[in-house]
Design a protein around this motif. Structure first.
Motif, PDB file in Angstrom:
ATOM      1  N   THR A 145       5.558  -1.304  -1.321  1.00 11.25           N
ATOM      2  CA  THR A 145       5.045  -0.687  -0.095  1.00 11.25           C
ATOM      3  C   THR A 145       5.672   0.701  -0.053  1.00 11.25           C
ATOM      4  OG1 THR A 145       5.103  -2.861   0.924  1.00 11.25           O
ATOM      5  CG2 THR A 145       4.869  -0.977   2.414  1.00 11.25           C
ATOM      6  N   THR A 176       1.294   4.981   1.615  1.00 10.94           N
ATOM      7  CA  THR A 176       0.870   5.860   2.711  1.00 10.94           C
ATOM      8  C   THR A 176       1.453   7.238   2.461  1.00 10.94           C
ATOM      9  OG1 THR A 176       0.925   3.977   4.200  1.00 10.94           O
ATOM     10  CG2 THR A 176       0.896   6.141   5.238  1.00 10.94           C
ATOM     11  N   GLU A 213       0.828  -1.209   0.000  1.00 10.84           N
ATOM     12  CA  GLU A 213       0.000   0.000   0.000  1.00 10.84           C
ATOM     13  C   GLU A 213       0.868   1.267   0.000  1.00 10.84           C
ATOM     14  OE1 GLU A 213      -4.062  -1.539   2.164  1.00 10.84           O
ATOM     15  OE2 GLU A 213      -2.931   0.074   3.100  1.00 10.84           O
ATOM     16  N   ASP A 222      -3.286   4.983  -0.582  1.00  9.59           N
ATOM     17  CA  ASP A 222      -4.260   4.118   0.103  1.00  9.59           C
ATOM     18  C   ASP A 222      -4.620   4.697   1.461  1.00  9.59           C
ATOM     19  OD1 ASP A 222      -4.296   1.714  -1.733  1.00  9.59           O
ATOM     20  OD2 ASP A 222      -2.146   1.992  -1.399  1.00  9.59           O
TER      21      ASP A 222
END
Ligand code: ATP
Length: 607
Positions: free
Chosen positions: A552, A393, A391, A567
């Motif tokens: 990530t 961030t 994901e 996300d």
């Protein structure tokens, strides 16, 4: 500071460089052999001189050569001329052999000194590299440059004083012979040698003092040189050349004054020695005359002449030893500075474990993370955050909120309290830093490039060779292909210090290309705040999209598009996480993120 402190420091530096005992064996053995040969040839001089003065070759019978030869070749079978020739030949060959051994001793000790300096330099460099970012935050690069160069200065002084071991041995040999010739005269001479030794102590103490001042001023100068040359655009933009020249000349003058202060004292050593020696020669000569007149008789004149000759040589050896003491004193400052850096455990050492980090299966967890900088407390306060595998961030928040600090902790630039960053439940500190960083790639707005070619910068840090096809593909993905094609030397173009010859957008795309090539599964991105033209912006965005696929990602986001696509958006303020969630949800909450977006809206819309 006591002399023993210096010796201990020096000894510990030798241990640090892991110079094995055998490194010292060859120079020591050759020095001993050279001194013994010198002793042997000098021992022959009294009888040789006696023989010449009295024209009686029987005087040679007392020399050690014929005492040793006697059992094999009885003395009465050797002619006087043979005795003379044999003695002179021994003195001549002995002197040549002595010079050969001395040369060997000097060359092997020069090798020892150069190896010591080389290893010391390597030890300083690798020690600095092992430190965390606190050290680099607190230490000027100019200072580090000076410190890495100290071994060269130390080696230069050690080479100046390298014959000290030979001179020490020679002194022992000479003094033994002097005692053998006349203990009374030897005691008188020794008294003068001790006078020289003690009278130089205060001078050597002063030299050490100046050496430490010199180190401080030299570091300041190094700092200034680095500051000015690395901030040239600022200096030029504010027309500070005259002021900076003035500041520089003050510091440069200061260094010269300390160097001169050392020179003044150092150059005084030979004069003091010369004066005391002259006095002792006069005393010894008077004593000789007294001994000859009162009972010793003229037959000892040859021996006294040799005594006088050896005494002069002893004085010369002691003068070299004293100069070496002075040389050691001048490097006392650099030795102290290096010892401080290398000794003991440093507060800058990063804790690391021995586990190999093989990648993220589930999540990165920041758990009740608190962090302070020295003199800047509570930069992060009770940060709780989970980054799921695969994901993106986005970290947002005002300047100084602690966003960069958070990513720096993940990169292990600084140590954080145990258990506050977990990778799939395991403390980050239990992994080796190397294996962690292998799985992470950083694209920062401060782009670090070496004064090397585009290709070398692109491939920096990659462990295995990269096929040309892959490089071309990555250039294409990072939207650099066209730019590189337009360069006369293509990928071989040198980018200048920190990539000075590239534009901001080109540097960023190069940095993205580097990250694509590394293919690390955790991406840490610090988006550039500076606004770029719309074409460059689009190119960078396209390159970024290629980069983040399947990774990530933790991104310090300044672009509206990045925040929208993330996300999860995390809003940090004053080191605390105040809001966290999907972009649309946060907007609906009408909290901090909404406020920030509203304030920035006009800028964003104008893009
Ligand atoms: P920006 O968006 O302006 O880059 P940021 O949110 O990334 O800011 P940080 O760079 O993490 O903020 O800084 C957080 C706080 O820590 C600031 O008050 C800053 O002055 C301080 N700080 C940052 N680096 C250091 C350092 N090396 N030593 C001491 N204080 C520091």
């Amino acid at each position: 500071m006591k002399i023993s402190d210096d010796i201990l420091r020096f000894k510990s530096l030798i241990q640090k460089t892991e110079l094995k005992l055998y490194y010292f064996v060859l120079p020591s053995t050759l020095a001993i052999l050279s001194s013994l040969l010198e002793g042997a040839t000098v021992m022959l001089l009294p009888s040789l001189l006696q023989a010449i003065l009295t024209l009686n070759m029987n005087a040679l019978d007392h020399s050690f050569i014929f005492r040793w030869l006697d059992p094999v070749f009885p003395l009465d079978q050797i002619s006087n001329s043979s005795k003379f020739l044999l003695t002179v030949s021994f003195v001549f060959i002995g002197s040549i052999a002595r010079q050969i051994f001395q040369y060997g001793a000097l060359v092997s000790s020069a090798y020892l000194v150069r190896t010591f300096a080389d290893r010391l330099r390597q030890a300083i460099f690798s020690r600095c590299l092992s430190f965390n970012k606190h050290f680099f935050d607190a230490t000027s690069i100019g200072y580090m440059h000076e410190t890495v160069n100290y071994p060269k200065q130390i080696a230069a002084k050690l080479l100046e004083a390298q014959s000290v071991m030979i001179q020490l041995l020679l002194t022992v040999v000479y003094v033994t012979i002097l005692f053998y010739i006349s203990w009374e005269l030897t005691l008188i001479s020794l008294f003068s040698f001790f006078c020289t030794y003690f009278s130089l102590r205060w001078l050597i103490f002063k030299i050490k003092h100046s050496s430490r001042d010199y180190v401080i001023s030299q570091n300041e100068l190094g700092k200034k040189i680095y500051e000015i040359f690395s901030c040239i655009p600022l200096v030029k933009a504010y027309s500070r050349e005259t002021e900076e020249k003035k500041n520089f000349s003050e510091l440069s003058r200061q260094v010269s004054l300390f160097e001169f202060s050392i020179d003044k004292k150092w150059l005084l050593i030979p004069s003091i020695q010369e004066m005391i020696q002259l006095l002792s020669i006069l005393v010894v000569l008077s004593a000789m005359v007294y001994l000859v007149i009162h009972g010793e008789g003229a037959d000892r004149i040859a021996q006294y002449l040799v005594f006088f000759y050896i005494m002069r040589r002893t004085s010369a050896s002691i003068a070299i030893i004293n100069s070496a003491r002075g040389a050691f004193a001048t490097i006392s400052g650099p030795v102290e500075a290096i010892s401080k850096l290398l000794e003991g455990t440093s507060p800058y050492e990063i804790q690391e474990g021995d586990k190999e980090f093989s990648g993220i299966q589930k999540e990165i967890h920041f758990r009740h993370l608190n962090f302070s900088y020295p003199g800047n407390p509570n930069v992060l306060q009770d940060v709780n955050l989970i980054l799921k595998r695969g994901e993106t961030t986005a970290l947002v928040g005002p300047s100084g909120a602690g966003k960069s600090t958070l990513v720096h902790l993940l990169l292990r630039y600084y140590d954080c309290p145990q258990g506050s960053i977990l990778l799939d439940g395991e403390d980050i500190q239990s992994f080796t830093n190397k294996s962690l960083r292998k799985k992470m790639a950083l694209v920062s707005q401060d782009i670090f490039l070496f004064h090397l070619s585009l290709r070398e910068n692109l491939l920096y840090g990659l462990e295995s060779p990269v096929p040309e096809g892959t490089i071309q593909k990555v250039l294409h993905q990072s939207r650099l292909a066209e730019f590189v094609r337009g360069l006369p030397s293509g990928l071989e173009t040198v980018v200048g210090d920190r990539g000075i010859k590239l534009s901001g957008g080109e540097k960023q795309r190069l940095s993205i290309a580097r990250a694509i090539l590394k293919d690390a599964e955790i991406l840490i991105l610090d988006e550039a705040t500076s606004s770029l033209d719309s074409v460059t912006e689009r190119l960078i965005q396209e390159a970024m999209d290629e980069l983040v696929k399947g990774k990530t990602v933790m991104v310090i986001a300044h672009r509206f598009s990045t925040i929208q696509k993330a996300d999860k958006v995390v809003y940090l303020e004053n080191g605390r996480v105040l809001e966290e969630g999907k972009w649309e949800g946060l907007l609906k909450q009408k909290g901090k993120v909404y406020e920030a977006w509203k304030n920035q809206k006009i800028n964003v819309e104008s893009l």
